[in-house]
Structure formats: C-alpha cells, structure tokens
Scaffold this motif. Structure first.
Motif, PDB file in Angstrom:
ATOM      1  N   ALA A  22       0.994  -1.163  -0.055  1.00  0.00           N
ATOM      2  CA  ALA A  22       0.136   0.104  -0.048  1.00  0.00           C
ATOM      3  C   ALA A  22       0.709   1.274  -0.191  1.00  0.00           C
ATOM      4  O   ALA A  22       0.618   2.291  -0.552  1.00  0.00           O
ATOM      5  N   GLN A  23       1.907   1.306   0.720  1.00  0.00           N
ATOM      6  CA  GLN A  23       2.896   2.334   0.741  1.00  0.00           C
ATOM      7  C   GLN A  23       3.659   2.643  -0.551  1.00  0.00           C
ATOM      8  O   GLN A  23       3.468   3.714  -1.003  1.00  0.00           O
ATOM      9  N   ARG A  24       4.075   1.540  -1.318  1.00  0.00           N
ATOM     10  CA  ARG A  24       4.372   1.725  -2.700  1.00  0.00           C
ATOM     11  C   ARG A  24       3.436   2.153  -3.631  1.00  0.00           C
ATOM     12  O   ARG A  24       3.516   3.262  -4.566  1.00  0.00           O
ATOM     13  N   GLY A  25       2.427   1.847  -3.552  1.00  0.00           N
ATOM     14  CA  GLY A  25       1.012   2.115  -4.440  1.00  0.00           C
ATOM     15  C   GLY A  25       0.579   3.626  -4.337  1.00  0.00           C
ATOM     16  O   GLY A  25       0.358   4.379  -5.101  1.00  0.00           O
ATOM     17  N   ALA A  26       0.796   4.042  -3.034  1.00  0.00           N
ATOM     18  CA  ALA A  26       0.527   5.505  -2.462  1.00  0.00           C
ATOM     19  C   ALA A  26       1.618   6.565  -3.068  1.00  0.00           C
ATOM     20  O   ALA A  26       1.153   7.538  -3.568  1.00  0.00           O
ATOM     21  N   ARG A  27       2.895   6.073  -2.918  1.00  0.00           N
ATOM     22  CA  ARG A  27       3.832   6.857  -3.564  1.00  0.00           C
ATOM     23  C   ARG A  27       3.612   6.961  -5.216  1.00  0.00           C
ATOM     24  O   ARG A  27       4.088   8.065  -5.758  1.00  0.00           O
ATOM     25  N   ALA A  28       3.567   5.894  -5.733  1.00  0.00           N
ATOM     26  CA  ALA A  28       3.306   5.733  -7.252  1.00  0.00           C
ATOM     27  C   ALA A  28       2.144   6.757  -7.489  1.00  0.00           C
ATOM     28  O   ALA A  28       2.168   7.531  -8.522  1.00  0.00           O
ATOM     29  N   ALA A  29       1.060   6.879  -6.689  1.00  0.00           N
ATOM     30  CA  ALA A  29      -0.110   7.578  -7.127  1.00  0.00           C
ATOM     31  C   ALA A  29       0.329   8.985  -6.713  1.00  0.00           C
ATOM     32  O   ALA A  29      -0.859   9.962  -7.092  1.00  0.00           O
ATOM     33  N   GLY A  30       1.299   9.418  -6.225  1.00  0.00           N
ATOM     34  CA  GLY A  30       1.298  10.842  -5.748  1.00  0.00           C
ATOM     35  C   GLY A  30       0.857  11.300  -4.378  1.00  0.00           C
ATOM     36  O   GLY A  30       0.599  12.199  -4.338  1.00  0.00           O
ATOM     37  N   THR A  31       0.462  10.313  -3.784  1.00  0.00           N
ATOM     38  CA  THR A  31      -0.101  10.577  -2.475  1.00  0.00           C
ATOM     39  C   THR A  31       0.432   9.658  -1.433  1.00  0.00           C
ATOM     40  O   THR A  31      -0.219   8.708  -0.780  1.00  0.00           O
ATOM     41  N   PRO A  32       1.843  10.014  -1.030  1.00  0.00           N
ATOM     42  CA  PRO A  32       2.474   8.990  -0.296  1.00  0.00           C
ATOM     43  C   PRO A  32       2.132   9.368   1.362  1.00  0.00           C
ATOM     44  O   PRO A  32       1.439  10.242   1.654  1.00  0.00           O
ATOM     45  N   PHE A  33       2.231   8.003   1.823  1.00  0.00           N
ATOM     46  CA  PHE A  33       1.825   8.174   3.464  1.00  0.00           C
ATOM     47  C   PHE A  33       3.211   9.095   4.246  1.00  0.00           C
ATOM     48  O   PHE A  33       4.345   8.643   3.960  1.00  0.00           O
ATOM     49  N   VAL A  34       2.918  10.074   4.800  1.00  0.00           N
ATOM     50  CA  VAL A  34       3.639  11.001   5.314  1.00  0.00           C
ATOM     51  C   VAL A  34       3.938  10.914   6.744  1.00  0.00           C
ATOM     52  O   VAL A  34       5.338  10.978   7.385  1.00  0.00           O
ATOM     53  N   SER A  35       3.019  10.408   7.819  1.00  0.00           N
ATOM     54  CA  SER A  35       3.133  10.535   8.989  1.00  0.00           C
ATOM     55  C   SER A  35       2.839   9.177   9.599  1.00  0.00           C
ATOM     56  O   SER A  35       2.029   8.679   9.511  1.00  0.00           O
ATOM     57  N   PHE A  36       3.755   8.649  10.486  1.00  0.00           N
ATOM     58  CA  PHE A  36       3.388   7.393  11.334  1.00  0.00           C
ATOM     59  C   PHE A  36       3.718   7.725  12.750  1.00  0.00           C
ATOM     60  O   PHE A  36       4.735   8.620  13.340  1.00  0.00           O
ATOM     61  N   TYR A  37       2.926   7.120  13.640  1.00  0.00           N
ATOM     62  CA  TYR A  37       3.280   7.386  15.018  1.00  0.00           C
ATOM     63  C   TYR A  37       3.128   5.999  15.882  1.00  0.00           C
ATOM     64  O   TYR A  37       2.253   5.289  15.338  1.00  0.00           O
ATOM     65  N   THR A  38       3.754   5.965  16.784  1.00  0.00           N
ATOM     66  CA  THR A  38       3.447   4.893  17.767  1.00  0.00           C
ATOM     67  C   THR A  38       2.528   5.338  18.802  1.00  0.00           C
ATOM     68  O   THR A  38       1.867   6.662  18.657  1.00  0.00           O
ATOM     69  N   PRO A  39       1.606   4.242  19.366  1.00  0.00           N
ATOM     70  CA  PRO A  39       0.425   4.763  19.981  1.00  0.00           C
ATOM     71  C   PRO A  39       0.855   5.545  21.153  1.00  0.00           C
ATOM     72  O   PRO A  39       0.071   6.639  21.364  1.00  0.00           O
ATOM     73  N   ASP A  40       1.906   5.667  21.970  1.00  0.00           N
ATOM     74  CA  ASP A  40       2.323   6.425  22.859  1.00  0.00           C
ATOM     75  C   ASP A  40       2.594   7.917  22.379  1.00  0.00           C
ATOM     76  O   ASP A  40       2.230   9.116  22.808  1.00  0.00           O
ATOM     77  N   GLU A  41       3.267   7.911  21.181  1.00  0.00           N
ATOM     78  CA  GLU A  41       3.486   9.329  20.505  1.00  0.00           C
ATOM     79  C   GLU A  41       2.116   9.999  20.031  1.00  0.00           C
ATOM     80  O   GLU A  41       2.129  11.065  20.404  1.00  0.00           O
ATOM     81  N   MET A  42       1.180   9.153  19.605  1.00  0.00           N
ATOM     82  CA  MET A  42      -0.154   9.838  19.297  1.00  0.00           C
ATOM     83  C   MET A  42      -0.785  10.306  20.466  1.00  0.00           C
ATOM     84  O   MET A  42      -1.520  11.245  20.440  1.00  0.00           O
ATOM     85  N   THR A  43      -1.097   9.400  21.655  1.00  0.00           N
ATOM     86  CA  THR A  43      -1.596  10.028  22.702  1.00  0.00           C
ATOM     87  C   THR A  43      -0.881  11.105  23.303  1.00  0.00           C
ATOM     88  O   THR A  43      -1.650  12.209  23.773  1.00  0.00           O
ATOM     89  N   ALA A  44       0.334  11.203  23.440  1.00  0.00           N
ATOM     90  CA  ALA A  44       0.988  12.281  23.766  1.00  0.00           C
ATOM     91  C   ALA A  44       0.733  13.421  23.119  1.00  0.00           C
ATOM     92  O   ALA A  44       0.591  14.570  23.641  1.00  0.00           O
ATOM     93  N   LEU A  45       0.633  13.286  21.620  1.00  0.00           N
ATOM     94  CA  LEU A  45       0.203  14.801  20.848  1.00  0.00           C
ATOM     95  C   LEU A  45      -1.064  15.069  21.135  1.00  0.00           C
ATOM     96  O   LEU A  45      -1.184  16.400  21.237  1.00  0.00           O
ATOM     97  N   ALA A  46      -2.043  14.237  21.237  1.00  0.00           N
ATOM     98  CA  ALA A  46      -3.372  14.651  21.697  1.00  0.00           C
ATOM     99  C   ALA A  46      -3.307  15.392  23.107  1.00  0.00           C
ATOM    100  O   ALA A  46      -3.943  16.565  23.042  1.00  0.00           O
TER     101      ALA A  46
END
Length: 291
Positions: free
Chosen positions: A226-250
């Motif tokens: 899916a990541q390869r397909g997204a890059r090829a379509a010009g809509t790459p996956f940009v942001s990744f978070y661990t659960p702890d990182e996302m809860t901390a961000l919120a």
C-alpha cells in the motif's frame, strides 16, 4: 479541447481510490463473511457503482483481505457506537473529516436525523458524492451538510465548517479516519489543537498509521504494498506514530484524556463470540479516542 476538459472534470469529480476500496471491503463483509455482521453496509457499494467484476480485483481477494476487512468494519462500528452513545448524552453535532464514502447518514437515518452531520471532503469527491446520492434516491436532507474544502489550495476546514452552521459553542463528535497518514506532523498537530478547543464534552476518534515494524507480520506485506502504491499515485504516506506518540500529541494539543484503542480491544468488543477466526490483527492503522 472541450472533450479533454470534460474528461478532466469527470476525473476531478470522483471518489478517491482509497474511499472506494474501503466501501467495497465493507460490502464484502456482508457478502462473504458469515453473520453476525459487525457492520451492515452495502450502500457504499451502490454509491461506488463498480464494474460487475469488482469482486475479482486483486485487492478484493476474500482470504487475502480478511484482516484488513475486519479492521475496517471494527473501526467503523466503534465510531458509530461512539456517536450513538454521545447522542444519548445530548451531543448532537457529528463532524466527519475526510468523509469519503461514509454512509452513516443513509443507513442509520433514525439516529442521524436527530443530529446535525457535517461531512468534510475535497470539492471534487464531494460534488460527485452529492450527485450519486441524488441519483440513487437518497438525496441530501437538511440535517446533512456536505462541506467542500479545497485543502490543496490552503482551504480552512474550520472556516467552512462554521460557515455550514456548525456551532463551536456546542459539543460535537469529530471523526477523522484515514487522514493523518497523508498530513505532516505539523498539520496533524494543528488539527488536534483546533479540535481540542471545541466545547467541553466534545469527543474525537482518529485513526493513525504506525511504523511498519509495529505491524503484525500477517499484514506487513499488504501494508508495504500500500505504501508503494501510494507513492506511485503521488499521495505518499507521510506521518507514522507509535500509540504513545499519538496519545502524547493529543494531550499536548489540549485534550483532557486520550487513549489508544488497540486491536485487542476491538477484537474483545466485536469478535469475541466468533468461531471462524474473523478478527483484526495488530494493524497498521490504529484508533485514538480523546475528550
């Protein structure tokens, strides 16, 4: 030139490929998985209107996609249960950021008609969905607001939401699924701060993408494809978070509480009684719930 412009307009006014895939997987859950069904949604299939051979698409293989399908329907059911629960507490505004082919308003009209629902999406897909709703006889009732926002041109979803009669002084349920992965960390942080500033009693449910090393092995090949397909379509996956990182961000954004809803929690809630092994794996896209 006129024909070329017409083809470009038709392409602009179309559902995005990811939204269609999710709608088809939701329909497949009803068509190929035995009951009880976690979510009964074939309306999205009608909206998408795929070719007759859609079930033969590689990304629709019933066995190869069952883990992804389980995750999609479990997250969707979690969101709809949250909306129903909050409605019982008087929260009657429901905002869907990146609405795609969401069909809550068409399937659960008894509950939906008590709410004010705001579906936020890009202008092209939004216009296409409006047309399909009319063509299929669903229409767009007064309590459903389709809110087009041109993100690529720097449009403000908040300004357009308020212009569509959203009341920031009243609590709301805000849902964002399949969006954070396409935005920068700065943009996701800004969105979280905006939502955290809503009236007390508001709730957020948001999906986020985890780094590939945290994805269950059974899902990793599909995730990387899916990541390869997204890059090829010009809509790459940009942001990744661990659960702890996302809860901390919120929490840093101003939410009072934030918790990660794990795949295990979804399995316990929606699949515990099943004997066919249909359940989520430790997925690539997880849920954050915050108040």
């Amino acid at each position: 030139m006129a024909d070329e412009r017409e083809r470009e307009d038709d392409h602009a006014e179309a559902a995005e490929g990811t939204a269609v895939r999710v709608a088809l997987w939701r329909a497949m859950h009803v068509q190929v998985d035995p009951p009880p069904h976690v979510l009964e949604d074939e309306v999205g299939l009608r909206l998408a209107g795929p070719d007759e051979g859609w079930r033969r698409r590689p990304d629709m293989d019933p066995d190869g996609t069952r883990w992804f399908r389980a995750g999609i329907v479990a997250r969707a059911r979690f969101v709809e249960d949250l909306v129903a629960e909050q409605a019982e507490h008087g929260v009657l505004q429901y905002v869907i950021l990146g609405a795609g082919l969401d069909t809550f308003a068409q399937r659960r009209t008894e509950l939906a008609s008590r709410l004010r629902i705001f579906e936020v999406d890009q202008p092209g897909p939004q216009a296409w969905k409006h047309r399909r709703l009319v063509e299929l006889g669903f229409g767009v009732p007064e309590w459903l607001r389709l809110v087009p926002v041109d993100f690529e041109a720097g449009g403000s979803w908040w300004e357009e939401l308020v212009a569509a009669d959203f009341d920031p002084g009243r609590p709301a349920v805000v849902v964002s699924t399949g969006v954070t992965l396409y935005l920068s960390r700065e943009a996701n942080g800004a969105t979280l701060r905006q939502i955290a500033g809503l009236a007390r009693g508001s709730t957020l449910a948001m999906t986020f993408l985890v780094p590939s090393e945290l994805v269950d092995e059974v899902l990793r090949p599909g995730f990387e494809a899916a990541q390869r397909g997204a890059r090829a379509a010009g809509t790459p996956f940009v942001s990744f978070y661990t659960p702890d990182e996302m809860t901390a961000l919120a929490l840093e954004a101003g939410f009072h509480t934030a918790r990660h809803v794990s795949s295990g929690a979804l399995n316990e809630r929606y699949f515990a009684e099943r004997t066919d092994g249909f359940r989520t794996a430790r997925g690539e896209e997880l849920l954050l719930a915050a108040t």
